[in-house]
Design a protein around this motif. Structure first.
Motif, PDB file in Angstrom:
ATOM      1  N   LEU A 200      -4.454  -6.285  -0.931  1.00  0.00           N
ATOM      2  CA  LEU A 200      -5.874  -6.578  -1.679  1.00  0.00           C
ATOM      3  C   LEU A 200      -6.467  -7.787  -1.097  1.00  0.00           C
ATOM      4  O   LEU A 200      -7.757  -7.823  -0.581  1.00  0.00           O
ATOM      5  CB  LEU A 200      -5.887  -6.958  -2.944  1.00  0.00           C
ATOM      6  N   LYS A 201      -5.581  -8.952  -0.592  1.00  0.00           N
ATOM      7  CA  LYS A 201      -6.207  -9.947   0.072  1.00  0.00           C
ATOM      8  C   LYS A 201      -6.748  -9.421   1.591  1.00  0.00           C
ATOM      9  O   LYS A 201      -7.651 -10.174   2.141  1.00  0.00           O
ATOM     10  CB  LYS A 201      -5.203 -11.044   0.170  1.00  0.00           C
ATOM     11  N   LEU A 202      -5.767  -8.658   2.175  1.00  0.00           N
ATOM     12  CA  LEU A 202      -6.308  -8.189   3.467  1.00  0.00           C
ATOM     13  C   LEU A 202      -7.427  -7.312   3.626  1.00  0.00           C
ATOM     14  O   LEU A 202      -8.305  -7.754   4.224  1.00  0.00           O
ATOM     15  CB  LEU A 202      -4.949  -7.373   4.102  1.00  0.00           C
ATOM     16  N   LEU A 203      -7.708  -6.579   2.387  1.00  0.00           N
ATOM     17  CA  LEU A 203      -8.893  -5.831   2.152  1.00  0.00           C
ATOM     18  C   LEU A 203     -10.229  -6.977   2.120  1.00  0.00           C
ATOM     19  O   LEU A 203     -11.236  -6.487   2.762  1.00  0.00           O
ATOM     20  CB  LEU A 203      -8.670  -4.772   1.163  1.00  0.00           C
ATOM     21  N   ALA A 204      -9.792  -7.790   1.214  1.00  0.00           N
ATOM     22  CA  ALA A 204     -11.000  -8.771   1.109  1.00  0.00           C
ATOM     23  C   ALA A 204     -11.609  -9.576   2.425  1.00  0.00           C
ATOM     24  O   ALA A 204     -12.661  -9.548   2.538  1.00  0.00           O
ATOM     25  CB  ALA A 204     -10.484  -9.540   0.080  1.00  0.00           C
ATOM     26  N   TYR A 303       1.673  -0.844   3.753  1.00  0.00           N
ATOM     27  CA  TYR A 303       2.025  -2.005   4.705  1.00  0.00           C
ATOM     28  C   TYR A 303       0.721  -2.698   5.496  1.00  0.00           C
ATOM     29  O   TYR A 303      -0.190  -1.503   5.659  1.00  0.00           O
ATOM     30  CB  TYR A 303       3.057  -1.491   5.798  1.00  0.00           C
ATOM     31  N   LYS A 304       0.817  -3.799   5.959  1.00  0.00           N
ATOM     32  CA  LYS A 304      -0.347  -4.201   6.749  1.00  0.00           C
ATOM     33  C   LYS A 304      -0.616  -3.379   8.001  1.00  0.00           C
ATOM     34  O   LYS A 304      -1.989  -3.229   8.074  1.00  0.00           O
ATOM     35  CB  LYS A 304       0.215  -5.754   7.056  1.00  0.00           C
ATOM     36  N   GLN A 305       0.328  -2.797   8.721  1.00  0.00           N
ATOM     37  CA  GLN A 305      -0.078  -2.077   9.658  1.00  0.00           C
ATOM     38  C   GLN A 305      -1.071  -0.812   9.408  1.00  0.00           C
ATOM     39  O   GLN A 305      -1.525  -0.183  10.410  1.00  0.00           O
ATOM     40  CB  GLN A 305       1.156  -1.668  10.672  1.00  0.00           C
ATOM     41  N   ASP A 306      -0.689  -0.382   8.070  1.00  0.00           N
ATOM     42  CA  ASP A 306      -1.487   0.889   7.799  1.00  0.00           C
ATOM     43  C   ASP A 306      -2.873   0.679   7.854  1.00  0.00           C
ATOM     44  O   ASP A 306      -3.804   1.475   8.319  1.00  0.00           O
ATOM     45  CB  ASP A 306      -1.162   1.374   6.575  1.00  0.00           C
TER      46      ASP A 306
END
Length: 338
Positions: A200-204, A303-306
């Motif tokens: 969620l933080k990566l999406l933000a 995962y982050k790479q997705d």
């Protein structure tokens, strides 16, 4: 008219419950208040008000005799619910054996998502029970394939009922809220949210939003909003939920219907595996089926790479394919009802 039915618990006796009427409604209210969730909670009350305003229900039913009574004047019975044929809580009355001589239809009935030693006898019972249905459809190809192993009846695959309406139709139920469109991401999960926090933080970061709104549940996610990024919302009813989805920059969800409404409102949507919930309940087969039907691509975010490799949804393709499926599903209903 929608049948309001609940199977009695083992410690309930049909001869002890009140007859149909106000006393029985009070009995059911007290039951749900004790065993399901507090009925005077604001969010529960919003759902109850929505049902009262938008859905015409029969009186509360508990038995085969009750079901016979409320359907006595019906010409046709349409069966169709999300998990109605899930072997975990399968009820033989969902095969409409009480409706002798009436037209019986299955529309997008769900729950059959796997085959094993436990559920094989139940699935065989379902297949035998629908042998006298006029027409039969389920909501995913896998369900049809499993049932076809036990019956030679034709089984169609049709859209989830929520998808028979377009986004603009559902938009009429949205309500005004004091929140700016596009200023937040929405997380709607039926399982735990905590395991998805880093994603969620990566999406933000990707969408440059300073707030991720999530629906607070009593049984989970306590303390999740200790960081300023995460904002819990309470007292969310159907209309508020639709409004949150429609105005979000992106939606992250482990819910099939969260996915449905995200597609209807053409949001950037990402799918989480449902955390700490049994696979028998949280089957993702419905979601895989909807991804295939709509052509929206693989939206699973594990995962982050997705996230790095995931592109935007081509909603022109989704709209076209959804419209085609919507048309064929409505035609199935019209032809079935006659």
């Amino acid at each position: 008219v929608v049948i309001k039915y609940r199977r009695l618990r083992d410690d309930e006796d049909i001869n002890s419950v009140p007859a149909m009427g106000k006393t029985r409604e009070k009995y059911e209210y007290a039951f749900r208040d004790r065993y399901v969730e507090r009925q005077n909670k604001k969010d529960v009350m919003k759902f109850l008000d929505f049902i009262d305003e938008e859905i015409h229900l029969t009186p509360q039913c508990y038995s085969e005799d009750d079901l016979k009574a409320v359907t006595e004047d019906a010409d046709c019975l349409v069966l169709g619910s999300d998990q109605l044929w899930n072997p975990i809580w399968f009820d033989p009355l969902t095969l409409l054996s009480f409706a002798d001589g009436k037209k019986k239809i299955s529309y997008a009935t769900g729950g059959v998502s796997g085959l094993n030693d436990f559920n094989k006898p139940i699935i065989r019972q379902i297949a035998e029970g629908i042998s006298d249905f006029s027409t039969i459809s389920v909501r995913e190809r896998k369900s049809a394939e499993i049932l076809l192993g036990f019956t030679d009846r034709k089984i169609s695959v049709t859209l989830d009922p929520t998808l028979l309406l377009r986004g603009k139709d559902w938009e009429t139920l949205c309500v005004d809220m004091d929140i700016q469109e596009g200023s937040y991401g929405l997380c709607f999960c039926l399982g735990e949210i905590q395991p998805h926090k880093h994603l969620l933080k990566l999406l933000a970061e990707r969408y440059e939003v300073k707030r991720i709104i999530y629906v607070q549940k009593e049984w989970s996610n306590h303390g999740f909003n200790e960081e300023s990024l995460f904002c819990a919302v309470n007292d969310v009813g159907p209309c508020e939920f639709l409004s949150f989805v429609k105005k979000a920059t992106f939606v992250a969800t482990d819910s099939f219907h969260g996915f449905c409404f995200s597609l209807l409102f053409e949001r950037d949507v990402f799918l989480f595996e449902r955390a700490y919930v049994s696979d028998d309940i949280a089957s993702g087969s419905r979601i895989y089926n909807l991804q295939e039907i709509t052509g929206c691509g693989d939206r699973w975010l594990r995962y982050k790479q997705d996230l790095v490799h995931m592109g935007e949804i081509e909603y022109a393709v989704v709209r076209s394919r959804m419209e085609e499926c919507r048309s064929s599903s409505l035609e199935f209903l019209k032809r079935s009802i006659g």
